[in-house]
Design a protein around this motif. Sequence first.
Motif, PDB file in Angstrom:
ATOM      1  N   ASP A  25       0.541  -1.337  -0.412  1.00 12.58           N
ATOM      2  CA  ASP A  25       0.047  -0.071   0.006  1.00 12.58           C
ATOM      3  C   ASP A  25       0.669   0.998  -0.292  1.00 12.58           C
ATOM      4  O   ASP A  25       1.720   1.691   0.090  1.00 12.58           O
ATOM      5  N   ASN A  26       0.161   2.653  -0.524  1.00 13.78           N
ATOM      6  CA  ASN A  26       1.004   3.437  -0.516  1.00 13.78           C
ATOM      7  C   ASN A  26       0.599   4.826   0.882  1.00 13.78           C
ATOM      8  O   ASN A  26       0.717   5.897   0.608  1.00 13.78           O
ATOM      9  N   GLY A  27       0.461   3.663   1.822  1.00  9.83           N
ATOM     10  CA  GLY A  27      -0.011   4.851   3.528  1.00  9.83           C
ATOM     11  C   GLY A  27       0.961   5.064   4.108  1.00  9.83           C
ATOM     12  O   GLY A  27       1.818   6.012   3.852  1.00  9.83           O
ATOM     13  N   VAL A  28       0.593   5.165   4.955  1.00  5.75           N
ATOM     14  CA  VAL A  28       1.211   5.752   6.707  1.00  5.75           C
ATOM     15  C   VAL A  28       2.891   5.221   6.814  1.00  5.75           C
ATOM     16  O   VAL A  28       3.495   6.167   7.247  1.00  5.75           O
ATOM     17  N   GLY A  29       3.316   3.816   5.770  1.00  3.73           N
ATOM     18  CA  GLY A  29       4.339   3.039   6.607  1.00  3.73           C
ATOM     19  C   GLY A  29       4.784   2.818   7.813  1.00  3.73           C
ATOM     20  O   GLY A  29       3.649   3.133   8.580  1.00  3.73           O
TER      21      GLY A  29
END
Length: 254
Positions: free
Chosen positions: A185-189
Amino acid sequence: MSWPRNSASVATDKIRDLKLSTLNRLAEMLGGQEDLPAFFASDARGAEVPAFLTRLAGRLENDRATALGELGALRQRVEHINEIVATQQNYAKAGGVSEVLPLAELMEDALRLSAGAIERHGVEIVRDYAELPSVLVDRHKVAQILVNLIVNAKHALAGEAPAEKCLTLRLARNGRAGATITVSDNGVGIPAENLTRIFQHGFTTRKDGHGFGLHNSANAAREMGGSLTARSDGPGRGAAFTLELPLQSEPQMP
């Protein structure tokens, strides 16, 4: 899951608001006229009837189209729910049994089981599936892992995540005897210090989390002769979880 209720409410409201009472009054008025030609020719009310009927027909047609559209959406969503329930029942019966299954099918099943969490948050799903042979796996354990990873990705894409939220699912070959399933995903990491702790029992960064999901998923992967790992370039830069499984297509002889 609120979609079916919303569609049903819109369709119900449109049907409830149909101008049938107005049409009934018009029918009563016309029925009470002894000389309809004269009524249409000389009465101001009669002169307005054709234009009124044209407007009413247009309104009824629009309401009908809206109601049919919402009912069609409702039917599709109910069918989707039925598919999810059927998938859940299928997995409930398959626990502890190894089957030869396509990994792409298992991934799509996991998506169906997680559909509510993903679709409500407007997440774009990108599929990158390589052609792989079917593998001998425990359907229930693979579902446990993949659903957990997809739901975790949904949480990572909530809140301060980028406006264009993206969940990428990849299937690839790992050498001759292995398969790699990646959920990214390209989320919060994930901060670097958490990458070494993320699979520990009880570790979680969510207020409502219990810290069992990734730990249990890693154990399930090992029980199937595979592994589960995580990678992230840091906060705000997304994350990727990789499940590696052996490409074993037949039961091994004792």
